[in-house]
Scaffold this active site. Sequence first.
Site, PDB file in Angstrom:
ATOM      1  N   ASP A 227       7.547  67.778 111.409  1.00 16.77           N
ATOM      2  CA  ASP A 227       8.619  66.785 111.325  1.00 16.77           C
ATOM      3  C   ASP A 227       9.986  67.424 111.488  1.00 16.77           C
ATOM      4  OD1 ASP A 227       6.253  65.462 109.755  1.00 16.77           O
ATOM      5  OD2 ASP A 227       7.628  63.875 110.380  1.00 16.77           O
TER       6      ASP A 227
ATOM      7  N   ARG B  83       5.074  55.405 112.900  1.00 13.06           N
ATOM      8  CA  ARG B  83       5.305  56.648 112.155  1.00 13.06           C
ATOM      9  C   ARG B  83       4.905  57.831 113.031  1.00 13.06           C
ATOM     10  NH1 ARG B  83       0.859  58.484 112.991  1.00 13.06           N
ATOM     11  NH2 ARG B  83       1.369  60.174 111.579  1.00 13.06           N
TER      12      ARG B  83
ATOM     13  N   ALA C 100       6.799  61.842 113.816  1.00 16.90           N
ATOM     14  CA  ALA C 100       8.182  62.207 114.150  1.00 16.90           C
ATOM     15  C   ALA C 100       8.625  61.727 115.541  1.00 16.90           C
ATOM     16  CB  ALA C 100       8.356  63.720 114.000  1.00 16.90           C
TER      17      ALA C 100
ATOM     18  N   ASN D  60       6.053  69.327 107.300  1.00 22.51           N
ATOM     19  CA  ASN D  60       5.050  68.408 107.848  1.00 22.51           C
ATOM     20  C   ASN D  60       4.440  67.655 106.666  1.00 22.51           C
ATOM     21  OD1 ASN D  60       3.578  67.363 110.170  1.00 22.51           O
ATOM     22  ND2 ASN D  60       1.792  68.367 109.303  1.00 22.51           N
ATOM     23  N   LYS D  61       3.529  66.766 106.948  1.00 21.49           N
ATOM     24  CA  LYS D  61       2.927  65.899 105.930  1.00 21.49           C
ATOM     25  C   LYS D  61       2.518  66.677 104.682  1.00 21.49           C
ATOM     26  CE  LYS D  61       2.667  62.411 105.891  1.00 21.49           C
ATOM     27  NZ  LYS D  61       3.723  61.632 105.165  1.00 21.49           N
TER      28      LYS D  61
HETATM   29  O1  MRU Z   1       4.679  60.074 107.168  1.00 23.47           O
HETATM   30  P1  MRU Z   1       4.216  60.220 108.581  1.00 23.47           P
HETATM   31  O2  MRU Z   1       2.901  59.583 108.853  1.00 23.47           O
HETATM   32  O3  MRU Z   1       5.273  59.784 109.568  1.00 23.47           O
HETATM   33  O4  MRU Z   1       4.032  61.779 108.771  1.00 23.47           O
HETATM   34  C1  MRU Z   1       3.683  62.270 110.047  1.00 23.47           C
HETATM   35  C2  MRU Z   1       3.474  63.728 110.092  1.00 23.47           C
HETATM   36  O5  MRU Z   1       3.655  64.438 109.140  1.00 23.47           O
HETATM   37  C3  MRU Z   1       3.116  64.275 111.437  1.00 23.47           C
HETATM   38  O6  MRU Z   1       2.304  65.392 111.308  1.00 23.47           O
HETATM   39  C4  MRU Z   1       4.400  64.678 112.176  1.00 23.47           C
HETATM   40  O7  MRU Z   1       5.326  63.637 112.158  1.00 23.47           O
HETATM   41  C5  MRU Z   1       4.126  65.067 113.586  1.00 23.47           C
HETATM   42  S1  MRU Z   1       3.629  63.718 114.587  1.00 23.47           S
HETATM   43  C6  MRU Z   1       3.400  64.300 116.164  1.00 23.47           C
END
Ligand code: MRU
Length: 349
Positions: free
Chosen positions: A244, A53, A55, A254-255
Site C-alpha cells: 500500500d 479496495r 491500493a 501492506n494488509k
Molecule cells: O484494505 P485493503 O483490502 O484495501 O488492503 C489491500 C492490501 O493490503 C493489498 O495487498 C494492497 O493494497 C495491494 S493491492 C494490489
Amino acid sequence: MNVDITDLKTVRLSQDGSAVIILDQTCLPGSEVYVSLSSAEEIWEAIYRLKVRGAPAIGIAAAYGIYVCSRQIAANTYGGFCSEFLRIKDYLASSRPTAVNLVAALDRMEKVVVAHSVNPVPEIVELLRVEAEAIRAEDAAACRKIGENCLSLLRPGMGILTHCNAGHLAVSEYGTALAPVYLGEERGYGFKVFADETRPLLQGARLTAYELQKVGVDVTLICDNMASAVMRKGWVQAVVVGCDRVAANGDTANKIGTSGVAILARYYGIPFYVLGPTSTIDLNCPDGDSIVIEERNPKEITDMWYASRMAPEGVKAYNPAFDVTPHDLITAIITEKGIAYPPFRLEDF
Ligand code: MRU
C-alpha cells in the site's frame, strides 16, 4: 484458463462518463454486483467501506471519481472551478490514509487542473477524463510487467503463499502479487497457491480464493495462523504480497498480518517478494515509522462475519488495517521497472 478474469471489471467509467462503475467487493463471493457511483459522497463511501479496495484500484476509482464530480461543478470561472475541485479532492483523499496511490492519483488530476488554467472549464474537464483513463491504462501495463518480472524468479510447480488480495480485484487488470500467478497459469506453470484468509475482513477468503478459483488456479484457503504449518511441511517455495505504501528505505505497509508472514518466511528460508507499481513507492516517506496506518471500527473484529457477536460486550479491540514489514525481511521489491534487491535503492526506479 477456462475463464478470462478481465471479464470482471473492478472499476471503470460509465460509457457516458457520468458515473464510476465498481464491482461491489463486499458482495463477493456471493454475487457479482456492479454499482454506479455519481456523487462525491457515494465514491467516498465505496472506498471507505471497501466496496472498491486495493491500493491501485482506489487510486483509479478516485481519479474517475473526481472527473465525474468535476463534470457537475457549476462554475464558469477557472477560480470557482478550481476551489470546488480542491474541496472534492481533499474529501476523497480523506477516505483512506495508508495507500499512497489514492493521493498520488488525485495529485495527478490536480496537476492537470493547474497546468491548464488558461483553458475553458469544459476543456479542463475533458482533460481530466483523459488523465483518469491514462492512470487506469498505465496501471494495467504496469501489472503485466510486474507479473513478467516476478515470473522470472519462479519455477513451474512451486507452492506460493499470498496474504490479503493483491489480485485482479485490487487493480485494473491481473493484479500485482497475483499477476505472476495468472501469467504462470497461462503458460502451464501449475502453481499451487495458498491464500491466507486475512482476518478481519477476509480479503483472502472472499476475494483471492474467489478470483483464482474462478479461472481454475489450484488455490487452497488457509487461516492466517496456519501459514507456519504449511511452510514447515515444505509446501511453500515463495511468498508474494502486494503493498500500500513503500517507504524510501524499502519498509513496506501492506494488509495487517503481512509482517508476520515475512517473519515466518525468513525463519523457514523462503523468499518473500513484495510486488507493486512504482506509483506505490513514496520517496517522501523515509521509513515505515512515517507511514500512517489506518485504524478501523473494532466491530470488524467482534461482530462482522458472525451470526451473533463473538466477543464480550464492551471488550477493547484494536483494529489496524495494515502493518509495516521492515525492509530487511524483504527478499526483493518487484515493480514494472524491474527487481530491486537489498539495499533497496528505490530512487533509481
Ligand atoms: O484494505 P485493503 O483490502 O484495501 O488492503 C489491500 C492490501 O493490503 C493489498 O495487498 C494492497 O493494497 C495491494 S493491492 C494490489
